[in-house]
Write a protein that holds these residues in place. Structure first.
Motif, PDB file in Angstrom:
ATOM      1  N   LEU A  45      -4.094  -8.473   1.793  1.00  0.00           N
ATOM      2  CA  LEU A  45      -2.873  -9.207   2.107  1.00  0.00           C
ATOM      3  C   LEU A  45      -1.861  -9.109   0.961  1.00  0.00           C
ATOM      4  O   LEU A  45      -0.650  -8.967   1.196  1.00  0.00           O
ATOM      5  CB  LEU A  45      -3.195 -10.672   2.386  1.00  0.00           C
ATOM      6  CG  LEU A  45      -3.904 -10.956   3.720  1.00  0.00           C
ATOM      7  CD1 LEU A  45      -4.281 -12.435   3.819  1.00  0.00           C
ATOM      8  CD2 LEU A  45      -3.008 -10.562   4.900  1.00  0.00           C
ATOM      9  N   LEU A  46      -2.341  -9.175  -0.276  1.00  0.00           N
ATOM     10  CA  LEU A  46      -1.450  -8.998  -1.422  1.00  0.00           C
ATOM     11  C   LEU A  46      -0.834  -7.601  -1.426  1.00  0.00           C
ATOM     12  O   LEU A  46       0.365  -7.431  -1.707  1.00  0.00           O
ATOM     13  CB  LEU A  46      -2.205  -9.220  -2.728  1.00  0.00           C
ATOM     14  CG  LEU A  46      -2.416 -10.666  -3.182  1.00  0.00           C
ATOM     15  CD1 LEU A  46      -3.291 -10.692  -4.436  1.00  0.00           C
ATOM     16  CD2 LEU A  46      -1.081 -11.342  -3.464  1.00  0.00           C
ATOM     17  N   LEU A  50       3.094  -6.691  -1.200  1.00  0.00           N
ATOM     18  CA  LEU A  50       3.703  -5.792  -2.175  1.00  0.00           C
ATOM     19  C   LEU A  50       4.445  -4.651  -1.479  1.00  0.00           C
ATOM     20  O   LEU A  50       5.608  -4.361  -1.792  1.00  0.00           O
ATOM     21  CB  LEU A  50       2.614  -5.237  -3.089  1.00  0.00           C
ATOM     22  CG  LEU A  50       2.971  -4.051  -3.998  1.00  0.00           C
ATOM     23  CD1 LEU A  50       4.119  -4.423  -4.928  1.00  0.00           C
ATOM     24  CD2 LEU A  50       1.754  -3.608  -4.805  1.00  0.00           C
ATOM     25  N   SER A  51       3.778  -4.023  -0.522  1.00  0.00           N
ATOM     26  CA  SER A  51       4.364  -2.877   0.168  1.00  0.00           C
ATOM     27  C   SER A  51       5.613  -3.261   0.957  1.00  0.00           C
ATOM     28  O   SER A  51       6.638  -2.576   0.900  1.00  0.00           O
ATOM     29  CB  SER A  51       3.314  -2.259   1.103  1.00  0.00           C
ATOM     30  OG  SER A  51       3.771  -1.032   1.642  1.00  0.00           O
ATOM     31  N   GLY A 107       2.254  -7.357  -7.415  1.00  0.00           N
ATOM     32  CA  GLY A 107       1.612  -6.304  -8.195  1.00  0.00           C
ATOM     33  C   GLY A 107       0.921  -6.836  -9.438  1.00  0.00           C
ATOM     34  O   GLY A 107      -0.173  -6.384  -9.792  1.00  0.00           O
ATOM     35  N   VAL A 108       1.544  -7.786 -10.101  1.00  0.00           N
ATOM     36  CA  VAL A 108       0.940  -8.375 -11.307  1.00  0.00           C
ATOM     37  C   VAL A 108      -0.363  -9.080 -10.957  1.00  0.00           C
ATOM     38  O   VAL A 108      -1.364  -8.965 -11.694  1.00  0.00           O
ATOM     39  CB  VAL A 108       1.927  -9.367 -11.971  1.00  0.00           C
ATOM     40  CG1 VAL A 108       1.214 -10.197 -13.031  1.00  0.00           C
ATOM     41  CG2 VAL A 108       3.094  -8.617 -12.595  1.00  0.00           C
ATOM     42  N   VAL A 109      -0.378  -9.806  -9.842  1.00  0.00           N
ATOM     43  CA  VAL A 109      -1.609 -10.498  -9.423  1.00  0.00           C
ATOM     44  C   VAL A 109      -2.711  -9.479  -9.136  1.00  0.00           C
ATOM     45  O   VAL A 109      -3.872  -9.663  -9.545  1.00  0.00           O
ATOM     46  CB  VAL A 109      -1.348 -11.378  -8.184  1.00  0.00           C
ATOM     47  CG1 VAL A 109      -2.657 -11.993  -7.688  1.00  0.00           C
ATOM     48  CG2 VAL A 109      -0.347 -12.472  -8.513  1.00  0.00           C
ATOM     49  N   PHE A 163      -8.297   1.185  -3.716  1.00  0.00           N
ATOM     50  CA  PHE A 163      -8.795   0.967  -5.081  1.00  0.00           C
ATOM     51  C   PHE A 163      -8.870  -0.515  -5.440  1.00  0.00           C
ATOM     52  O   PHE A 163      -9.858  -0.961  -6.052  1.00  0.00           O
ATOM     53  CB  PHE A 163      -7.904   1.698  -6.086  1.00  0.00           C
ATOM     54  CG  PHE A 163      -8.350   1.538  -7.508  1.00  0.00           C
ATOM     55  CD1 PHE A 163      -9.393   2.299  -8.009  1.00  0.00           C
ATOM     56  CD2 PHE A 163      -7.748   0.611  -8.348  1.00  0.00           C
ATOM     57  CE1 PHE A 163      -9.834   2.154  -9.318  1.00  0.00           C
ATOM     58  CE2 PHE A 163      -8.171   0.445  -9.655  1.00  0.00           C
ATOM     59  CZ  PHE A 163      -9.218   1.215 -10.144  1.00  0.00           C
ATOM     60  N   VAL A 164      -7.846  -1.294  -5.098  1.00  0.00           N
ATOM     61  CA  VAL A 164      -7.864  -2.709  -5.490  1.00  0.00           C
ATOM     62  C   VAL A 164      -8.966  -3.474  -4.757  1.00  0.00           C
ATOM     63  O   VAL A 164      -9.395  -4.538  -5.218  1.00  0.00           O
ATOM     64  CB  VAL A 164      -6.506  -3.401  -5.238  1.00  0.00           C
ATOM     65  CG1 VAL A 164      -5.418  -2.768  -6.091  1.00  0.00           C
ATOM     66  CG2 VAL A 164      -6.114  -3.379  -3.767  1.00  0.00           C
ATOM     67  N   GLN A 165      -9.444  -2.932  -3.653  1.00  0.00           N
ATOM     68  CA  GLN A 165     -10.514  -3.599  -2.913  1.00  0.00           C
ATOM     69  C   GLN A 165     -11.896  -3.099  -3.301  1.00  0.00           C
ATOM     70  O   GLN A 165     -12.862  -3.870  -3.306  1.00  0.00           O
ATOM     71  CB  GLN A 165     -10.302  -3.404  -1.404  1.00  0.00           C
ATOM     72  CG  GLN A 165      -9.046  -4.083  -0.878  1.00  0.00           C
ATOM     73  CD  GLN A 165      -8.872  -3.887   0.618  1.00  0.00           C
ATOM     74  OE1 GLN A 165      -9.671  -4.358   1.437  1.00  0.00           O
ATOM     75  NE2 GLN A 165      -7.803  -3.201   0.990  1.00  0.00           N
TER      76      GLN A 165
END
Length: 295
Positions: A45-46, A50-51, A107-109, A163-165
């Protein structure tokens, strides 16, 4: 102007037809994460926030920069806020910076909860968003728009979402990124094909202007073909359920027919719409197939 009219104006200025280019890569990247057994809902969701923020920010930034340069004074496509004179440049610039800042916050989160080196990628994305048509030497005026779209709304968005997941870069996510990126580029090519006459007159050297009418049409077809081939590669790497992405083929055929017919001006607006829908259906089918294959 009424509040309702003003809201409608800002929504139109956000260019809703381009938003599938923001949703599609997150869908595809999340599908690859699910197949790798690494799905993380809140990070997905983040990534979506962002996108979408970056896409809307880019759209407003493009509206502002082209408007103050006079590029959008005489255009065929949808309404532009600054070029039409309906909204002041300062307000559109503020909206652009606001959405880019919101994207930066998301993005920072993500970087803080994944890896801080992602801040470098995010910084590059923000710089690319603003300098596409902004700044003293915008790269969108030097035939590099499609390269940026492929990199940031294809490779970075899809692979980054995975990648973030999962904490890793997977081969299926790269294949999906190539397909989604190619279709995101096709949206831009369709837009710039329509605008060749006005862009040429204003001195905006898009890739379509450089390639010429025939070359731009061929590029559009090639990008769609690359996307369809990438779907087959992704399926071979994961599950043949990923071929559900080919449910988008009828849309591809319809768009290619119009582009191949030599349509110009307003007749190409439908291609822009179909290209966005094509990317969204493609990514949705790919995601559904990867999820089914992981069950």
């Amino acid at each position: 102007m009424s509040t309702r009219s003003t809201t409608k104006l800002w929504i139109e200025g956000a260019r809703p037809r381009t938003l599938p280019a923001a949703v599609a890569p997150v869908l595809a990247g999340t599908g690859a994460a699910v197949h790798a057994d690494g799905f993380d809902g809140w990070k997905a969701l983040l990534a979506l926030g962002l996108s979408l923020s970056l896409q809307i920010g880019v759209n407003y930034a493009n509206d502002y920069s082209d408007g103050v340069r006079g590029t959008d004074t005489d255009r065929v496509g949808p309404l532009r806020l600054v070029g039409s004179g309906l909204v002041s440049p300062g307000k559109v610039k503020a909206a652009a910076l606001g959405f880019l800042a919101l994207g930066a916050l998301f993005g920072v989160v993500l970087a803080a909860t994944t890896s801080w080196w992602l801040l470098l990628v995010g910084g590059a994305a923000l710089l690319a968003a603003w300098t596409y048509t902004g700044g003293p030497n915008p790269y969108g005026y030097r035939a590099l728009g499609e390269v940026s779209v492929f990199v940031f709304f294809g490779l970075v968005a899809v692979v980054g979402t995975t990648f973030v997941q999962t904490g890793s870069i997977t081969a299926p996510s790269v294949a999906a990124a190539i397909g989604v990126g190619a279709l995101a580029c096709a949206i831009l090519v369709a837009n710039n094909l329509r605008d060749i006459p006005t862009d040429t007159e204003s001195g905006k050297r898009t890739l379509a202007v450089v390639l010429g009418d025939r070359g731009a049409r061929r590029l559009y077809v090639a990008l769609v073909q690359v996307a369809l081939f990438a779907a087959v590669v992704c399926a071979a790497l994961t599950t043949w359920w990923a071929l559900l992405s080919l449910a988008a083929a009828p849309l591809a055929v319809r768009a290619i027919r119009v582009v191949g017919s030599g349509a110009t001006g307003r007749d190409l607006v439908a291609v822009l719409r179909d290209s966005g829908l094509l990317e969204l259906v493609y990514a949705t089918g790919l995601t559904a197939g990867l999820v089914i294959g992981a069950l």
